[in-house]
Scaffold this motif. Structure first.
Motif, PDB file in Angstrom:
ATOM      1  N   TYR A 136       8.057   2.715  -6.576  1.00  0.00           N
ATOM      2  CA  TYR A 136       8.823   2.960  -7.793  1.00  0.00           C
ATOM      3  C   TYR A 136       9.227   1.633  -8.447  1.00  0.00           C
ATOM      4  CZ  TYR A 136       9.460   7.341  -5.191  1.00  0.00           C
ATOM      5  OH  TYR A 136       9.256   8.485  -4.461  1.00  0.00           O
ATOM      6  N   ALA A 142       6.257  -0.755  -8.339  1.00  0.00           N
ATOM      7  CA  ALA A 142       5.143  -0.051  -8.973  1.00  0.00           C
ATOM      8  C   ALA A 142       4.503  -0.842 -10.107  1.00  0.00           C
ATOM      9  CB  ALA A 142       5.622   1.296  -9.506  1.00  0.00           C
ATOM     10  N   ARG A 143       5.123  -1.944 -10.500  1.00  0.00           N
ATOM     11  CA  ARG A 143       4.543  -2.753 -11.571  1.00  0.00           C
ATOM     12  C   ARG A 143       3.233  -3.374 -11.101  1.00  0.00           C
ATOM     13  NH1 ARG A 143       8.782  -7.024 -13.466  1.00  0.00           N
ATOM     14  NH2 ARG A 143       6.979  -7.659 -14.693  1.00  0.00           N
ATOM     15  N   LEU A 144       2.234  -3.389 -11.983  1.00  0.00           N
ATOM     16  CA  LEU A 144       0.887  -3.820 -11.615  1.00  0.00           C
ATOM     17  C   LEU A 144       0.871  -5.192 -10.970  1.00  0.00           C
ATOM     18  CD1 LEU A 144      -2.162  -3.366 -11.596  1.00  0.00           C
ATOM     19  CD2 LEU A 144      -2.248  -4.328 -13.906  1.00  0.00           C
ATOM     20  N   GLN A 166       2.192  -5.024  -7.368  1.00  0.00           N
ATOM     21  CA  GLN A 166       1.593  -4.085  -6.417  1.00  0.00           C
ATOM     22  C   GLN A 166       0.682  -4.769  -5.409  1.00  0.00           C
ATOM     23  OE1 GLN A 166      -0.615  -1.198  -8.530  1.00  0.00           O
ATOM     24  NE2 GLN A 166       1.141  -0.218  -9.489  1.00  0.00           N
ATOM     25  N   LYS A 182       0.655   4.601  -6.341  1.00  0.00           N
ATOM     26  CA  LYS A 182       1.179   3.505  -7.154  1.00  0.00           C
ATOM     27  C   LYS A 182       1.824   3.959  -8.456  1.00  0.00           C
ATOM     28  CE  LYS A 182      -2.225   0.285  -5.298  1.00  0.00           C
ATOM     29  NZ  LYS A 182      -3.305  -0.672  -5.585  1.00  0.00           N
ATOM     30  N   ASN A 183       1.544   5.177  -8.868  1.00  0.00           N
ATOM     31  CA  ASN A 183       2.093   5.646 -10.129  1.00  0.00           C
ATOM     32  C   ASN A 183       2.905   6.924  -9.940  1.00  0.00           C
ATOM     33  OD1 ASN A 183       0.846   3.625 -11.896  1.00  0.00           O
ATOM     34  ND2 ASN A 183      -1.087   4.585 -11.296  1.00  0.00           N
TER      35      ASN A 183
END
Length: 301
Positions: free
Chosen positions: A47, A51-53, A56, A79-80
């Motif tokens: 979260y 969860a930010r690219l 990750q 991841k999303n």
């Protein structure tokens, strides 16, 4: 105040807040599950900041490594995943324990900075108090009146054997890290291949300033040692986080120079590490050594 040992944690960089905390939390859960036959797979839901690219890549790999190394259970990372209302903290992820497709358990992990974490339902709280000081004045008064070393004081709370064993491991590891790093050249092997960064430690260490005096030599060597540590932490080599990745190079670069120059006994080194740990723990209690809470300079100032 937290234990001095929490101010010297062995782990991998490049960030204590995300990948190191993620690895330590998942390792703790994996160890608990090692002999649990009721669980056959794991799902990790990321979260907010996790969860930010850009965040990750490394933290996700560390989560996978922790479960692969310690429990051998198959792991799936989502991841999303939609963030549930309860997961408002920016550094939150869930570990779901599954039997087939059925969820039989859940752990919510919140990273609290400097490699520390809190598992909301069980396992670890990083707030356990070890020492009774409320201020630096209290600390000064205590040691002046009792006339004991900082190491002796810490040994009243945790055994001397435990402290010495941990500090021995820290010293041996960092001696190896710095020595090996000063031999390396070329580009850092970063997980995120978009980032290109050349190693500088070896060049700094070997390149003397013209007519270099003692002060300049000291600065050059400390800088080289600090770069060496930082480059290894960025490469995800195991280092001693003291107390965060942002300060590790400064702490161990300075300590390495002192050890090489003055050759103090291990007793004096451990006493110094206890002093540093107590002061850092006091600051952590009354202010912050956490960049998440007080900005990038909180840990270095």
């Amino acid at each position: 105040m937290k234990s001095v040992l929490q101010m010297f944690k062995i782990g991998k960089g490049p960030t204590t807040t995300q990948n190191m905390a993620a690895y330590r939390a998942c390792k703790k859960i994996a160890q608990e599950l090692k002999n649990d036959g009721t669980i056959d797979n794991i799902e990790i839901r990321l979260y907010n900041e996790f969860a930010r690219l850009e965040n990750q890549i490394q933290s996700s790999q560390d989560m996978l490594d922790a479960f692969t190394n310690w429990s051998k259970l198959p792991v799936k990372i989502v991841k999303n995943a939609p963030t549930p209302p309860a997961a408002r903290h920016p550094l939150t992820f869930d570990v779901l324990l599954l039997k087939g497709k059925d969820v039989v358990g859940r752990h919510r992990i919140i990273s609290t900075g400097c490699g520390n974490f809190f598992i909301t339902d069980q396992l670890e709280s990083t707030a356990k108090s070890r020492y009774h000081f409320e201020s630096f004045a209290d600390m000064q008064k205590y040691f002046k009146e009792n006339k004991i070393s900082y190491l002796d004081f810490c040994s009243k709370v945790q055994t001397r054997e435990e402290i010495v064993a941990h500090f021995d491991k820290c010293l041996n590891l960092m001696e190896k890290v710095i020595t090996e790093s000063l031999k390396k050249e070329g580009q850092l092997p970063l997980t995120d291949k978009r980032i290109k960064f050349q190693r500088r430690a070896k060049h700094i260490f070997e390149t003397k300033v013209p007519n270099e005096n003692d002060d300049q030599e000291m600065i050059r060597k400390i800088s080289a040692y600090a770069y060496a540590v930082g480059e290894e932490a960025a490469s995800k080599t195991e280092v001693v986080i003291s107390p965060s990745c942002g300060t590790t190079g400064t702490v161990w670069g300075s300590l390495k120079w002192v050890i090489d120059t003055y050759k103090p006994s291990k007793e004096k080194i451990y006493n110094a590490m206890c002093i540093a740990g107590l002061i850092a723990s006091l600051i952590d209690q009354n202010a912050s050594i956490n960049a998440n809470e007080a900005g990038c300079q909180a840990e270095i100032s």
